[in-house]
Enzyme design. Structure first.
Site, PDB file in Angstrom:
ATOM      1  N   VAL A  64       0.835  -1.199   0.000  1.00 50.60           N
ATOM      2  CA  VAL A  64       0.000   0.000   0.000  1.00 50.60           C
ATOM      3  C   VAL A  64       0.876   1.259   0.000  1.00 50.60           C
ATOM      4  CG1 VAL A  64      -1.805   1.286   1.220  1.00 50.60           C
ATOM      5  CG2 VAL A  64      -1.920  -1.205   1.116  1.00 50.60           C
ATOM      6  N   CYS A  65       1.947   1.248   0.771  1.00 49.88           N
ATOM      7  CA  CYS A  65       2.853   2.406   0.813  1.00 49.88           C
ATOM      8  C   CYS A  65       3.508   2.624  -0.540  1.00 49.88           C
ATOM      9  CB  CYS A  65       3.919   2.203   1.884  1.00 49.88           C
ATOM     10  SG  CYS A  65       3.263   2.007   3.551  1.00 49.88           S
ATOM     11  N   ASP A  66       3.899   1.543  -1.190  1.00 49.20           N
ATOM     12  CA  ASP A  66       4.469   1.595  -2.532  1.00 49.20           C
ATOM     13  C   ASP A  66       3.465   2.238  -3.488  1.00 49.20           C
ATOM     14  OD1 ASP A  66       4.560   0.325  -5.319  1.00 49.20           O
ATOM     15  OD2 ASP A  66       6.481  -0.376  -4.552  1.00 49.20           O
TER      16      ASP A  66
END
Length: 173
Positions: A64-66
């Site tokens: 998700v951060c990516d």
């Protein structure tokens, strides 16, 4: 006395504790001192005169951060020179640089909160249980007044991408 907030966020459905104040629209943004690399630091004043979209992620090495960082990198191209997008995580600066190179992310500025989690504490997003910053998005105007805040309820969920972009575009109008 450091403020601890419970019952505001979860990780995989389990409650987590956020350290720091709950910032609101209209608040003056707290200053920060973050690492660009091991030797060079950045503060809020380094971005004076710009609209700032601050994308906070726990770690760039998660799905998700990516995706969140890639999405804001794409949006950066459309927003122009008056806007800076900062991605802040507790990842080490060289891990951030490696990730950006591998991902082709070149429009957002990555800053590291690894030394003392001072950004997380000041912005109310430090996760007590993990010493990571919780997923959030802040938009600051050119005078560093907070104009948009999104602190996610669940750490693993995507933020609403359209709302902060709309808040930035409104400030550009």
């Amino acid at each position: 006395m450091t403020q601890e907030r419970t019952n505001v966020a979860t990780f995989k459905g389990n409650p987590i504790t956020l350290i720091g104040p709950e910032l609101k629209v209209g608040d003056k943004a707290p200053d920060f001192r973050l690492n660009k690399n091991l030797l060079e630091e950045a503060t809020l004043a380094d971005y004076d005169g710009k609209i700032k979209l601050i994308s906070v992620v726990p770690s760039l090495d998660t799905g998700v951060c990516d995706a969140q960082t890639r999405r804001f990198n794409q949006e950066a191209a459309e927003l122009g020179e008056d806007v800076i997008i900062l991605t802040i995580s507790a990842d080490l600066p060289f891990a951030q640089a490696r990730w950006c190179g591998a991902a082709g992310v070149d429009r957002v500025v990555t800053l590291s909160d690894y030394k003392d989690n001072s950004f997380g504490k000041a912005y109310g997003v430090l996760i007590k249980e993990f010493a990571l910053d919780h997923r959030a998005v802040f938009v600051l105007d050119k005078d560093n007044t907070i104009r948009y805040v999104q602190v996610l309820n669940e750490m693993g969920e995507h933020p609403n991408y359209e709302e902060p972009i709309a808040a930035v575009k409104q400030l550009l109008a």
